[in-house]
Design an enzyme around this catalytic site. Sequence first.
Site, PDB file in Angstrom:
ATOM      1  N   CYS A  99      21.609 -16.815   3.346  1.00  0.00           N
ATOM      2  CA  CYS A  99      20.413 -16.458   3.674  1.00  0.00           C
ATOM      3  C   CYS A  99      19.234 -16.396   2.902  1.00  0.00           C
ATOM      4  O   CYS A  99      17.940 -16.670   3.573  1.00  0.00           O
ATOM      5  CB  CYS A  99      20.763 -14.754   3.623  1.00  0.00           C
ATOM      6  SG  CYS A  99      21.828 -14.017   4.655  1.00  0.00           S
ATOM      7  N   ALA A 138      32.488 -13.240  14.877  1.00  0.00           N
ATOM      8  CA  ALA A 138      33.437 -12.732  14.119  1.00  0.00           C
ATOM      9  C   ALA A 138      33.377 -13.673  12.356  1.00  0.00           C
ATOM     10  O   ALA A 138      34.421 -14.328  12.216  1.00  0.00           O
ATOM     11  CB  ALA A 138      35.009 -13.070  14.553  1.00  0.00           C
ATOM     12  N   PHE A 148      12.368 -11.269  -2.081  1.00  0.00           N
ATOM     13  CA  PHE A 148      12.345 -10.691  -3.401  1.00  0.00           C
ATOM     14  C   PHE A 148      13.404 -11.269  -4.218  1.00  0.00           C
ATOM     15  O   PHE A 148      13.079 -11.490  -5.426  1.00  0.00           O
ATOM     16  CB  PHE A 148      12.350  -9.283  -3.380  1.00  0.00           C
ATOM     17  CG  PHE A 148      11.146  -8.706  -2.860  1.00  0.00           C
ATOM     18  CD1 PHE A 148      10.378  -9.167  -1.733  1.00  0.00           C
ATOM     19  CD2 PHE A 148      10.434  -7.404  -3.909  1.00  0.00           C
ATOM     20  CE1 PHE A 148       9.076  -8.503  -1.559  1.00  0.00           C
ATOM     21  CE2 PHE A 148       9.174  -7.065  -3.436  1.00  0.00           C
ATOM     22  CZ  PHE A 148       8.577  -7.478  -2.342  1.00  0.00           C
ATOM     23  N   VAL A 177      29.809 -11.764   8.611  1.00  0.00           N
ATOM     24  CA  VAL A 177      29.067 -10.238   8.707  1.00  0.00           C
ATOM     25  C   VAL A 177      29.882  -9.556   9.576  1.00  0.00           C
ATOM     26  O   VAL A 177      30.462  -8.443   9.389  1.00  0.00           O
ATOM     27  CB  VAL A 177      27.832 -10.416   9.111  1.00  0.00           C
ATOM     28  CG1 VAL A 177      27.091  -8.982   9.333  1.00  0.00           C
ATOM     29  CG2 VAL A 177      26.941 -11.112   8.075  1.00  0.00           C
ATOM     30  N   ARG A 230      39.140 -19.380  15.137  1.00  0.00           N
ATOM     31  CA  ARG A 230      38.595 -18.291  14.513  1.00  0.00           C
ATOM     32  C   ARG A 230      39.502 -16.968  14.607  1.00  0.00           C
ATOM     33  O   ARG A 230      39.774 -16.214  13.716  1.00  0.00           O
ATOM     34  CB  ARG A 230      36.930 -18.221  14.236  1.00  0.00           C
ATOM     35  CG  ARG A 230      36.358 -16.733  13.734  1.00  0.00           C
ATOM     36  CD  ARG A 230      35.090 -17.069  13.483  1.00  0.00           C
ATOM     37  NE  ARG A 230      34.786 -17.885  12.145  1.00  0.00           N
ATOM     38  CZ  ARG A 230      33.532 -17.999  11.462  1.00  0.00           C
ATOM     39  NH1 ARG A 230      32.451 -17.671  11.986  1.00  0.00           N
ATOM     40  NH2 ARG A 230      33.680 -18.727  10.498  1.00  0.00           N
ATOM     41  N   LEU A 254      24.567  -7.335   2.638  1.00  0.00           N
ATOM     42  CA  LEU A 254      25.888  -7.633   1.723  1.00  0.00           C
ATOM     43  C   LEU A 254      25.679  -8.850   0.849  1.00  0.00           C
ATOM     44  O   LEU A 254      25.114  -9.568   1.208  1.00  0.00           O
ATOM     45  CB  LEU A 254      26.967  -8.049   2.662  1.00  0.00           C
ATOM     46  CG  LEU A 254      27.488  -7.085   3.878  1.00  0.00           C
ATOM     47  CD1 LEU A 254      28.448  -7.687   4.713  1.00  0.00           C
ATOM     48  CD2 LEU A 254      27.547  -5.559   3.357  1.00  0.00           C
ATOM     49  N   LEU A 291      14.177  -9.472   5.587  1.00  0.00           N
ATOM     50  CA  LEU A 291      13.931 -10.712   5.282  1.00  0.00           C
ATOM     51  C   LEU A 291      13.102 -10.448   3.823  1.00  0.00           C
ATOM     52  O   LEU A 291      13.109 -11.274   2.774  1.00  0.00           O
ATOM     53  CB  LEU A 291      12.574 -11.133   6.212  1.00  0.00           C
ATOM     54  CG  LEU A 291      13.077 -11.613   7.484  1.00  0.00           C
ATOM     55  CD1 LEU A 291      11.935 -11.933   8.348  1.00  0.00           C
ATOM     56  CD2 LEU A 291      14.157 -12.708   7.516  1.00  0.00           C
ATOM     57  N   ASN A 337      25.116 -16.632  15.008  1.00  0.00           N
ATOM     58  CA  ASN A 337      24.433 -17.575  14.247  1.00  0.00           C
ATOM     59  C   ASN A 337      23.186 -17.558  14.722  1.00  0.00           C
ATOM     60  O   ASN A 337      22.771 -17.689  15.724  1.00  0.00           O
ATOM     61  CB  ASN A 337      24.866 -18.891  14.220  1.00  0.00           C
ATOM     62  CG  ASN A 337      26.457 -18.854  13.797  1.00  0.00           C
ATOM     63  OD1 ASN A 337      27.234 -18.403  14.520  1.00  0.00           O
ATOM     64  ND2 ASN A 337      26.549 -19.734  12.773  1.00  0.00           N
TER      65      ASN A 337
END
Length: 480
Positions: free
Chosen positions: A272, A9, A222, A12, A38, A159, A217, A87
């Site tokens: 990320c 939760a 990029f 994402v 959470r 996202l 990835l 995770n």
Amino acid sequence: MVKICCIGAGYVGGPTMAVIALKCPSIEVAVVDISVSRINAWNSEQLPIYEPGLDGVVKECRGRNLFFSTEVEKHVSEADIVFVSVNTPTKTRGLGAGKAADLTYWESAARMIADVSKSNKIVVEKSTVPVKTAEAIEKILTHNSKGIKFQILSNPEFLAEGTAISDLLSPDRVLIGGRETPEGQAAIEALKDVYAQWVPEDRILTTNLWSAELSKLAANAFLAQRISSVNAMSALCEATGADVTQVSYAVGKDTRIGPKFLNASVGFGGSCFQKDILNLVYICECNGLPEVAEYWKQVIKINDYQKNRFVNRVVSSMFNTVSNKKIAILGFAFKKDTGDTRETPAIDVCKGLLGDKARLSIYDPQVTDDQIQRDLTMKKFDWDHPLHLQPTSPTTVKQVNVVWDAYEATKDAHGLCILTEWDEFKTLDYKRIYDNMQKPAFVFDGRNVVNVDTLREIGFIVYSIGKPLDAWLKDMPAVA
């Protein structure tokens, strides 16, 4: 009624499932997590994450066809489609330490799915995972399946925090990767049918499993590369008297390049970019591609260089010491419109200044005192483990004071550093701030949000990334 369950939760799982529930009223969506606090937050008025528009979506669907629960096994066993959004931190020890993704949580989720399933299921990778994870998960599910059939799909998220809800409502693309078998293709179609309820068909792309995993990835690598490219240019601009804003505007006018992700800054952050590039580097090394690995490593090296350069500039400008000087830090989140501090450049900048014994006064409209203290005391990569496995009571950093107002943060300060591009920092009363600061008063703009000329007229000595240097700064070069 189709039932979807999402394990995890977080940033994402929560928003993605909320939008699926909103757009697919005939689907029952359960978001499950072992963290009681959470799940309680998701069921309360104060959601555990800040994201514009999220509140309204959750409140419209919660209790109707969107449920948040700690009954993980119950909801997994009842679901037709199980999203796994747990995770995947960078490993800190053992094989691949500092680069490879740690799939401990993913593996235990897969074993639990196999254990509790009583009917065939589609299992969807939603976390960012290394290429070929699906294959490993498939093996665990198949070897523990008790005759139940599982199909694995990769459906990476693209996202951007701060715009996650609009990204979900109107995505550039939805990517679904699956096995090139009749069963795999049927699973792809089943997930496609969910998204097709609001996403145009031509934006739903289907690929094989490995392409979907690698696309995520690659996309992040990029984007990060563009930021490091413009940040590398910002150092050259300062050395030559060019203005990085003008350079990036001119470059971005080329339609082949485009203007996005060309803003020079103190560095990129977020959960990320660095993690995915390290992962990419590790995959390249494992596949005997050291030159490719080295190429992507440079993106992170430039990012670290930019943060160090900023700290050096602050210290060298202020007579080569910030010891016992109050420095105001405006902004701690890794970018505006989010409370997320994961890998924020502010952490390294603050630690660099604390290393020179500065006293910091920090203000961010969305980040709590507890979170800031936690970030400044946690070890690298600890943030990416579930909350209940993180260090519980952070030791407070004595030289750090967190305040709830920019004017309070800057009062009696020798210098102020802007580290997040919150809109409110553009409209502060800088004359009032100047009057209440020690002189000479310094502004170090790590996001290029202030009008340099206006601030210089007020009396500030201003350093803005990639902009022509103040005469004062030319006399005090930042030594790396």
